[in-house]
Design a protein around this motif. Sequence first.
Motif, PDB file in Angstrom:
ATOM      1  N   GLN A   9       0.847  -1.188   0.000  1.00 15.41           N
ATOM      2  CA  GLN A   9       0.000   0.000   0.000  1.00 15.41           C
ATOM      3  C   GLN A   9       0.888   1.246   0.000  1.00 15.41           C
ATOM      4  O   GLN A   9       1.905   1.312   0.688  1.00 15.41           O
ATOM      5  N   ALA A  10       0.501   2.254  -0.766  1.00 15.56           N
ATOM      6  CA  ALA A  10       1.282   3.487  -0.844  1.00 15.56           C
ATOM      7  C   ALA A  10       0.355   4.688  -0.936  1.00 15.56           C
ATOM      8  O   ALA A  10      -0.724   4.613  -1.524  1.00 15.56           O
ATOM      9  N   ASN A  11       0.795   5.799  -0.351  1.00 12.99           N
ATOM     10  CA  ASN A  11       0.057   7.055  -0.400  1.00 12.99           C
ATOM     11  C   ASN A  11       0.695   8.005  -1.402  1.00 12.99           C
ATOM     12  O   ASN A  11       1.917   8.006  -1.577  1.00 12.99           O
ATOM     13  N   GLN A  12      -0.150   8.818  -2.036  1.00 13.19           N
ATOM     14  CA  GLN A  12       0.315   9.890  -2.901  1.00 13.19           C
ATOM     15  C   GLN A  12      -0.340  11.186  -2.414  1.00 13.19           C
ATOM     16  O   GLN A  12      -1.383  11.153  -1.746  1.00 13.19           O
ATOM     17  N   PHE A  13       0.272  12.323  -2.766  1.00 19.33           N
ATOM     18  CA  PHE A  13      -0.188  13.591  -2.200  1.00 19.33           C
ATOM     19  C   PHE A  13      -0.237  14.693  -3.251  1.00 19.33           C
ATOM     20  O   PHE A  13       0.572  14.736  -4.172  1.00 19.33           O
ATOM     21  N   LEU A  14      -1.195  15.591  -3.073  1.00 20.59           N
ATOM     22  CA  LEU A  14      -1.323  16.782  -3.908  1.00 20.59           C
ATOM     23  C   LEU A  14      -1.412  17.994  -2.990  1.00 20.59           C
ATOM     24  O   LEU A  14      -2.231  18.021  -2.063  1.00 20.59           O
ATOM     25  N   VAL A  15      -0.550  18.984  -3.240  1.00 19.21           N
ATOM     26  CA  VAL A  15      -0.596  20.247  -2.512  1.00 19.21           C
ATOM     27  C   VAL A  15      -0.939  21.340  -3.517  1.00 19.21           C
ATOM     28  O   VAL A  15      -0.268  21.485  -4.541  1.00 19.21           O
ATOM     29  N   ILE A  16      -1.988  22.093  -3.218  1.00 20.67           N
ATOM     30  CA  ILE A  16      -2.455  23.170  -4.090  1.00 20.67           C
ATOM     31  C   ILE A  16      -2.304  24.488  -3.350  1.00 20.67           C
ATOM     32  O   ILE A  16      -2.698  24.611  -2.176  1.00 20.67           O
ATOM     33  N   HIS A  17      -1.728  25.460  -4.017  1.00 18.58           N
ATOM     34  CA  HIS A  17      -1.688  26.815  -3.469  1.00 18.58           C
ATOM     35  C   HIS A  17      -2.162  27.767  -4.563  1.00 18.58           C
ATOM     36  O   HIS A  17      -1.434  28.020  -5.529  1.00 18.58           O
ATOM     37  N   GLY A  18      -3.399  28.237  -4.426  1.00 13.77           N
ATOM     38  CA  GLY A  18      -3.964  29.102  -5.453  1.00 13.77           C
ATOM     39  C   GLY A  18      -4.093  28.362  -6.771  1.00 13.77           C
ATOM     40  O   GLY A  18      -4.763  27.332  -6.858  1.00 13.77           O
ATOM     41  N   PRO A  50       4.470  10.492  -6.421  1.00 14.62           N
ATOM     42  CA  PRO A  50       3.302  10.097  -7.221  1.00 14.62           C
ATOM     43  C   PRO A  50       3.128   8.607  -7.443  1.00 14.62           C
ATOM     44  O   PRO A  50       2.067   8.175  -7.900  1.00 14.62           O
ATOM     45  N   GLY A  51       4.153   7.800  -7.151  1.00 11.60           N
ATOM     46  CA  GLY A  51       3.964   6.355  -7.186  1.00 11.60           C
ATOM     47  C   GLY A  51       4.370   5.699  -8.487  1.00 11.60           C
ATOM     48  O   GLY A  51       4.972   6.300  -9.375  1.00 11.60           O
ATOM     49  N   GLY A  52       4.012   4.428  -8.597  1.00  8.98           N
ATOM     50  CA  GLY A  52       4.362   3.627  -9.755  1.00  8.98           C
ATOM     51  C   GLY A  52       3.259   3.605 -10.789  1.00  8.98           C
ATOM     52  O   GLY A  52       2.245   4.306 -10.682  1.00  8.98           O
ATOM     53  N   GLU A 107      -5.431   6.193 -12.220  1.00  6.79           N
ATOM     54  CA  GLU A 107      -6.465   6.654 -11.297  1.00  6.79           C
ATOM     55  C   GLU A 107      -6.034   7.922 -10.580  1.00  6.79           C
ATOM     56  O   GLU A 107      -6.854   8.804 -10.301  1.00  6.79           O
ATOM     57  N   LEU A 108      -4.727   8.038 -10.269  1.00  6.77           N
ATOM     58  CA  LEU A 108      -4.254   9.249  -9.608  1.00  6.77           C
ATOM     59  C   LEU A 108      -4.451  10.461 -10.503  1.00  6.77           C
ATOM     60  O   LEU A 108      -4.926  11.513 -10.058  1.00  6.77           O
ATOM     61  N   LEU A 109      -4.091  10.339 -11.777  1.00  6.69           N
ATOM     62  CA  LEU A 109      -4.258  11.460 -12.697  1.00  6.69           C
ATOM     63  C   LEU A 109      -5.729  11.859 -12.809  1.00  6.69           C
ATOM     64  O   LEU A 109      -6.068  13.054 -12.767  1.00  6.69           O
ATOM     65  N   LEU A 110      -6.621  10.870 -12.933  1.00  8.89           N
ATOM     66  CA  LEU A 110      -8.043  11.162 -13.031  1.00  8.89           C
ATOM     67  C   LEU A 110      -8.573  11.791 -11.743  1.00  8.89           C
ATOM     68  O   LEU A 110      -9.372  12.737 -11.785  1.00  8.89           O
ATOM     69  N   THR A 111      -8.138  11.285 -10.615  1.00 12.27           N
ATOM     70  CA  THR A 111      -8.626  11.798  -9.336  1.00 12.27           C
ATOM     71  C   THR A 111      -8.116  13.210  -9.089  1.00 12.27           C
ATOM     72  O   THR A 111      -8.869  14.082  -8.635  1.00 12.27           O
ATOM     73  N   ILE A 112      -6.842  13.456  -9.385  1.00 12.42           N
ATOM     74  CA  ILE A 112      -6.305  14.805  -9.242  1.00 12.42           C
ATOM     75  C   ILE A 112      -7.111  15.783 -10.091  1.00 12.42           C
ATOM     76  O   ILE A 112      -7.391  16.920  -9.662  1.00 12.42           O
TER      77      ILE A 112
END
Length: 255
Positions: free
Chosen positions: A28-37, A45-47, A53-58
């Motif tokens: 199991q692995a976590n990925q993260f998105l930080v948005i500023h403005g 971002p993972g393998g 799914e990450l690209l679609l979810t972001i």
Amino acid sequence: MAIELFNEDGHVCLMFTHLADEGGEAVQANQFLVIHGDTGAVIDPGGNMAYNELLLTIGRYFPPNKLSAILASHADPDIIASLDRWMTSTQATLHISRLWERFAPHFCKPGKTQGRIVGIPDPGMRIALGSSALVAVPAHFMHSEGNFQFWDPVSRILFSGDLGVSMGSSADAACTVTSLAGHIPKMESFHRRYMVSGKVLRLWAHMARTLPIRMIVPQHGAPLAGAAVGEFIDWVSDFSCGVDHLTQAHYTVPA
């Protein structure tokens, strides 16, 4: 679906826990998105199994073509094996330890990373994110030789890579831990093997106590918040691991 770690005045931190096959071969692995403005950065971002799914979810929260940075704590496949595809789908620049900046292109087709990798020097650096910045904090030998964590001074979240990891399912990772004692059995064996030495952990703990950290969020497993933050720093500051346990018996030729 994303887990919202922070959302205030246009600054948002999101965590994705469920993008690898649940119950499959991969950890199991976590990925993260930080948005500023109108600017965003992806952390670890993972393998390839997480990429689509990450690209679609972001895309539900932020336009991927506006991502300015990809931040990699180190160069393991569960961190950036999907780099080739991110280099295609975004114009983002990869920030990774200078020890790995000439190794990371091996994940990509020739020429795809040209001019798009920033090697982070050993002391760390500030990485611009619009009018704000994320701070690459030294975390060498926890577990990689060139290793960084990323501290967000707005949310006061430390994205800690492999430090603070607990092993379990994506459902486990979605539950924030606020008291460390019952959580230690999920962490101990990983830290015993993957952290290089108690000396390194003590040096890190001394540094960590100088930062105002609201939450420690690892790349595997559950975030730590509240009392668990200080309890974790205290725990690792007196923890033997890695080379502390090696003897000649570990270096013998197999029969």
